[in-house]
Design a protein around this motif. Sequence first.
Motif, PDB file in Angstrom:
ATOM      1  N   HIS A  47      47.768  37.303  47.036  1.00 51.50           N
ATOM      2  CA  HIS A  47      46.801  37.019  48.098  1.00 51.50           C
ATOM      3  C   HIS A  47      46.058  35.704  47.852  1.00 51.50           C
ATOM      4  N   ARG A  48      46.437  34.967  46.799  1.00 52.62           N
ATOM      5  CA  ARG A  48      45.834  33.656  46.530  1.00 52.62           C
ATOM      6  C   ARG A  48      46.794  32.796  45.707  1.00 52.62           C
ATOM      7  N   ASP A  49      47.997  32.600  46.254  1.00 53.65           N
ATOM      8  CA  ASP A  49      49.027  31.812  45.568  1.00 53.65           C
ATOM      9  C   ASP A  49      48.543  30.413  45.218  1.00 53.65           C
ATOM     10  N   ASP A  50      47.777  29.793  46.123  1.00 57.00           N
ATOM     11  CA  ASP A  50      47.360  28.404  45.902  1.00 57.00           C
ATOM     12  C   ASP A  50      46.540  28.251  44.626  1.00 57.00           C
ATOM     13  N   GLU A  59      37.064  35.102  49.723  1.00 58.07           N
ATOM     14  CA  GLU A  59      36.574  36.416  49.311  1.00 58.07           C
ATOM     15  C   GLU A  59      37.043  37.474  50.302  1.00 58.07           C
ATOM     16  N   THR A  60      37.337  38.655  49.794  1.00 59.78           N
ATOM     17  CA  THR A  60      37.760  39.771  50.636  1.00 59.78           C
ATOM     18  C   THR A  60      36.966  41.011  50.226  1.00 59.78           C
ATOM     19  N   SER A  61      37.278  42.111  50.889  1.00 61.27           N
ATOM     20  CA  SER A  61      36.583  43.360  50.561  1.00 61.27           C
ATOM     21  C   SER A  61      36.912  43.833  49.148  1.00 61.27           C
ATOM     22  N   THR A  62      38.017  43.337  48.594  1.00 64.75           N
ATOM     23  CA  THR A  62      38.421  43.764  47.247  1.00 64.75           C
ATOM     24  C   THR A  62      38.358  42.632  46.221  1.00 64.75           C
ATOM     25  N   PHE A  63      37.924  41.453  46.648  1.00 66.07           N
ATOM     26  CA  PHE A  63      37.887  40.322  45.708  1.00 66.07           C
ATOM     27  C   PHE A  63      36.584  39.551  45.881  1.00 66.07           C
ATOM     28  N   ASP A  64      35.725  39.666  44.882  1.00 64.92           N
ATOM     29  CA  ASP A  64      34.457  38.950  44.840  1.00 64.92           C
ATOM     30  C   ASP A  64      34.591  37.817  43.823  1.00 64.92           C
ATOM     31  N   ILE A  65      34.433  36.583  44.262  1.00 64.95           N
ATOM     32  CA  ILE A  65      34.685  35.432  43.399  1.00 64.95           C
ATOM     33  C   ILE A  65      33.761  35.422  42.193  1.00 64.95           C
ATOM     34  N   ASP A  66      32.461  35.663  42.393  1.00 62.62           N
ATOM     35  CA  ASP A  66      31.520  35.632  41.266  1.00 62.62           C
ATOM     36  C   ASP A  66      31.863  36.704  40.237  1.00 62.62           C
ATOM     37  N   ALA A  67      32.189  37.902  40.722  1.00 66.59           N
ATOM     38  CA  ALA A  67      32.535  38.991  39.801  1.00 66.59           C
ATOM     39  C   ALA A  67      33.810  38.666  39.036  1.00 66.59           C
ATOM     40  N   ALA A  68      34.795  38.087  39.742  1.00 66.42           N
ATOM     41  CA  ALA A  68      36.060  37.727  39.099  1.00 66.42           C
ATOM     42  C   ALA A  68      35.836  36.647  38.046  1.00 66.42           C
ATOM     43  N   ARG A  69      34.960  35.685  38.317  1.00 63.42           N
ATOM     44  CA  ARG A  69      34.703  34.596  37.359  1.00 63.42           C
ATOM     45  C   ARG A  69      34.073  35.140  36.079  1.00 63.42           C
ATOM     46  N   LYS A  70      33.187  36.106  36.234  1.00 63.10           N
ATOM     47  CA  LYS A  70      32.545  36.694  35.040  1.00 63.10           C
ATOM     48  C   LYS A  70      33.566  37.461  34.194  1.00 63.10           C
ATOM     49  N   LYS A  84      28.878  26.988  35.919  1.00 66.74           N
ATOM     50  CA  LYS A  84      28.015  25.945  36.469  1.00 66.74           C
ATOM     51  C   LYS A  84      28.688  25.248  37.656  1.00 66.74           C
ATOM     52  N   PHE A  85      29.987  25.411  37.753  1.00 65.46           N
ATOM     53  CA  PHE A  85      30.734  24.815  38.862  1.00 65.46           C
ATOM     54  C   PHE A  85      30.531  25.693  40.101  1.00 65.46           C
ATOM     55  N   PRO A  86      29.986  25.177  41.214  1.00 64.10           N
ATOM     56  CA  PRO A  86      29.603  26.013  42.364  1.00 64.10           C
ATOM     57  C   PRO A  86      30.766  26.821  42.938  1.00 64.10           C
ATOM     58  N   LYS A  87      30.459  28.011  43.377  1.00 61.44           N
ATOM     59  CA  LYS A  87      31.470  28.871  43.987  1.00 61.44           C
ATOM     60  C   LYS A  87      32.094  28.201  45.203  1.00 61.44           C
ATOM     61  N   GLU A  88      31.290  27.509  45.996  1.00 57.78           N
ATOM     62  CA  GLU A  88      31.798  26.853  47.197  1.00 57.78           C
ATOM     63  C   GLU A  88      32.853  25.807  46.846  1.00 57.78           C
ATOM     64  N   SER A  89      32.661  25.138  45.731  1.00 55.11           N
ATOM     65  CA  SER A  89      33.647  24.136  45.290  1.00 55.11           C
ATOM     66  C   SER A  89      34.946  24.803  44.870  1.00 55.11           C
ATOM     67  N   ILE A  90      34.832  25.973  44.239  1.00 56.24           N
ATOM     68  CA  ILE A  90      36.027  26.749  43.858  1.00 56.24           C
ATOM     69  C   ILE A  90      36.799  27.138  45.114  1.00 56.24           C
ATOM     70  N   GLN A  91      36.083  27.618  46.110  1.00 58.78           N
ATOM     71  CA  GLN A  91      36.727  28.052  47.353  1.00 58.78           C
ATOM     72  C   GLN A  91      37.436  26.887  48.042  1.00 58.78           C
ATOM     73  N   GLN A  92      36.798  25.744  48.063  1.00 60.20           N
ATOM     74  CA  GLN A  92      37.359  24.589  48.751  1.00 60.20           C
ATOM     75  C   GLN A  92      38.531  23.992  47.974  1.00 60.20           C
ATOM     76  N   ALA A  93      38.381  23.880  46.668  1.00 61.54           N
ATOM     77  CA  ALA A  93      39.407  23.232  45.844  1.00 61.54           C
ATOM     78  C   ALA A  93      40.685  24.037  45.782  1.00 61.54           C
ATOM     79  N   PHE A  94      40.568  25.372  45.734  1.00 60.64           N
ATOM     80  CA  PHE A  94      41.738  26.216  45.500  1.00 60.64           C
ATOM     81  C   PHE A  94      42.072  27.135  46.679  1.00 60.64           C
ATOM     82  N   HIS A  95      41.386  26.948  47.805  1.00 60.51           N
ATOM     83  CA  HIS A  95      41.636  27.755  49.010  1.00 60.51           C
ATOM     84  C   HIS A  95      41.495  29.251  48.700  1.00 60.51           C
ATOM     85  N   VAL A  96      40.494  29.580  47.929  1.00 61.21           N
ATOM     86  CA  VAL A  96      40.252  30.972  47.534  1.00 61.21           C
ATOM     87  C   VAL A  96      39.254  31.591  48.507  1.00 61.21           C
TER      88      VAL A  96
END
Length: 583
Positions: A227-230, A265-276, A251-263
């Motif tokens: 669900h996030r091949d890129d 968030e879904t009901s089963t994938f929380d970016i902040d939780a996954a990063r931790k 320290k790298f903003p979540k928004e930058s992660i989303q933009q850089a890697f086309h990631v």
Amino acid sequence: AGRIKKDQRILVIMGNPPYSANSANYNDWTDKLLKEDLDGAQSYYKIDGAPLKEHNPKLLQDDYVKFLRFAQWKIHKAGQGVVGMITNHGYLNNVTFPGMRQSLMQTFNEIYILDLHGDSQKKEKAPDGGKDENIFDITKGTAIAIFVKKPKVKGCTVYHRDIFGLREKKYQWLDNNKLCKKDYEVLNPETPWYFFIKRKTKDIEHYNQWQSITEIFPVNSTGIKTHRDDFVIAFDKSDLENRLRLFKNLKFPKESIQQAFHVKETSTFDIDAARKKVTRDLEISDKIVPISYRPFDSRFIIYSDDLVDRPRREVMQHLMAKENLAVNVVRQVKASFKWMHVLVSNEITECCYISNNTSEVCYTFPLYLCKPGEQKRKRGFQSMMLFEPESEYGEEIKKPNIALKVFEQLENAYLKRPTPEQILYYCYAALYSNAYREKYAEFLKIDFPRIPFTSNYNLFLEMATLGEELCQLHLLKSKALDKPVAKFKGIGDNIIEKPVFDEGKKWLYINKTQYFEGISSEVWEYHIGGYQVVKKYLDSRKGRALASPDDYFKIITAISMTIDFQARVDVAFENIENTTIQG
């Protein structure tokens, strides 16, 4: 309906319900509607009185299915009525829907199916080879169905008609025709599928006596779906290591992660939780492993359950071992039967490895089940507690993923037991037979392929040898690949621009000044699943430098030799049909 209702007390339900396989309408009431017998209307999750044996019945939760089920239930309770709906036509023949089709036949006395086709995902064509268009601006094919329930009448007759062609011609036909029985063909839907389409299988029913590939290799699953091949898949391992460094840097903003890697968030994938979680995983870099991503296109994946939605670890863990193989096939062939729909792998595989059609998911069948040794368990790989005795420290135990019945059957026929590899190679050769694929096309549209094992041991060995050679070619390990059939010419920077094939010269340009010479039209057009292989490889690398022409030489040569081997397989297959072991 309004005119008739003045004189008769009759329920009429009409509509064009939404189609959504990823339905947002999940609740206890709709679940009960589909899964339970309601007021005598059979559940869609039953077939011939038994539970539906379907590993992934998600399609039964499509919104249009729920609308049809609701309408059926209301008519069933009323005792008479008519349902008229235009919907996705997938329920007519998809293997997920036999319970639905049987249930509809038990409620209604007459069913009229007008299949309007137009499924761009299946690349449907009109019978004359012309273009087949959808009547709407959508990719899913459609069908109009009229269901009639009469009071105190038993039995059901199913009427069917196909309409192919251009959109405007379909509109004209719909404008100028009324429902008339003589315009339809009567079907005889039978167990176990109860198809609402025509099937031409009466002369080749012996196919059903052969064993399904799922019976031969019992442990299997669909390929990995991230669900996030890129983000988690790349050509180079170093790219993934760099992505992980950024992802783990909180320290790298979540928004930058989303933009850089086309990631997303879904009901089963929380970016902040996954990063931790990834930050705490000290072995995350060890989980960057090779993956068979597309035909002849191995890449790397961050194989972490925190980043991959469907890792299919129960099957893929066996391909983490050394010296293992897997056969990969689709369950229902939706694309052209001129194309192959099978490919070997020796790595974990992605769900679209051999098909770009969303309804043609790749299934992986490993040859061996492997229990990792203690060292690998320390690195986070799961173990399968299926093996005795316990291995020594650091060793792996392998167990063939082949049903005992298959070994016994072949041993009785040959008076000697074939090796697991020979059985896989034999199956692989059979699946690469053009004669097999064309003759049994109607069955391959329905379900997993079935394998005709010969009772002739010498013929078995011949096919197994051909299958082994094909596997070595497709894994790019064959020594025959050291003599390429093409040459790389021209001066330039090796950057892949737009691939252009000159059929007359047999040249394949990667840019304006560089090209491969000696590529036949058959090699250029060769497809596996939905992919035109040599073109797809270059298309996937546009803007990148061709790292080494040698790798591409091997792919071109492997396909060229495969075409020759298939002719030899066809000759052997003609003799197999007269000597098959039944059951």
